[in-house]
Design a protein around this motif. Structure first.
Motif, mmCIF file in Angstrom:
data_model
loop_
_atom_site.group_PDB
_atom_site.id
_atom_site.type_symbol
_atom_site.label_atom_id
_atom_site.label_comp_id
_atom_site.label_asym_id
_atom_site.label_seq_id
_atom_site.Cartn_x
_atom_site.Cartn_y
_atom_site.Cartn_z
ATOM 1 N N TYR A 70 3.360 14.585 -10.975
ATOM 2 C CA TYR A 70 3.647 15.102 -12.370
ATOM 3 C C TYR A 70 2.657 16.111 -13.331
ATOM 4 N N LEU A 71 1.452 14.868 -13.078
ATOM 5 C CA LEU A 71 0.098 15.779 -14.317
ATOM 6 C C LEU A 71 0.001 16.769 -13.988
ATOM 7 N N LEU A 72 -0.165 17.758 -12.609
ATOM 8 C CA LEU A 72 -0.620 18.703 -12.022
ATOM 9 C C LEU A 72 1.131 19.203 -12.141
ATOM 10 N N VAL A 111 3.565 5.773 -5.687
ATOM 11 C CA VAL A 111 4.019 5.789 -7.250
ATOM 12 C C VAL A 111 2.760 6.687 -7.534
ATOM 13 N N ALA A 112 1.216 6.978 -6.658
ATOM 14 C CA ALA A 112 0.190 7.233 -7.490
ATOM 15 C C ALA A 112 0.527 9.002 -6.904
ATOM 16 N N GLY A 113 1.240 9.036 -5.717
ATOM 17 C CA GLY A 113 1.487 10.547 -5.531
ATOM 18 C C GLY A 113 2.731 11.552 -6.465
ATOM 19 N N PHE A 172 0.827 -0.975 0.127
ATOM 20 C CA PHE A 172 -0.097 0.378 0.000
ATOM 21 C C PHE A 172 0.769 1.461 0.063
ATOM 22 N N THR A 173 1.927 1.463 0.429
ATOM 23 C CA THR A 173 2.361 1.874 0.880
ATOM 24 C C THR A 173 3.321 2.756 -0.912
ATOM 25 N N ALA A 174 4.216 1.342 -1.235
ATOM 26 C CA ALA A 174 4.324 1.859 -2.263
ATOM 27 C C ALA A 174 3.781 2.228 -3.674
#
Length: 94
Positions: A20-22, A13-15, A7-9
């Motif tokens: 990157y997208l924002l 990755v999601a963060g 879950f941490t990984a």
């Protein structure tokens, strides 16, 4: 133990992907506009049965009977909800 690391990984990755997208101003404004439109739609749709709770004497005799017997739950709920909506609108206008 493995689930926690997984879950941490995934969270990292999601963060990273979101960051990157924002990074572009155009993407940030697009996301902000979409969030504002979703919030506005939610506030407009949230007034369905609650409007009657704040005005028991007008539309629903059952509510009027309950208030006349001393029940203030519907009126308090209506007042709290309208106060929250007012605060949201004031924050968005500032």
């Amino acid at each position: 133990m493995r689930k926690r690391w997984m879950f941490t990984a995934v969270g990292a990755v999601a963060g990273g992907a979101i960051a990157y997208l924002l990074k572009d101003e155009e993407n940030r404004t697009r996301v902000a506009d979409k969030a504002k439109s979703l919030k506005d739609n939610y506030v407009q749709k949230s007034d369905l049965p609650v409007e009657e709770a704040g005005k028991p004497e007008v539309s629903n005799l059952e509510n009027a009977d309950m208030v006349s017997e001393g029940s203030q739950f519907g009126v308090q709920y209506y007042n709290e909800l309208t106060e929250k909506e007012r605060e949201i609108l004031e924050k968005s206008n500032s």
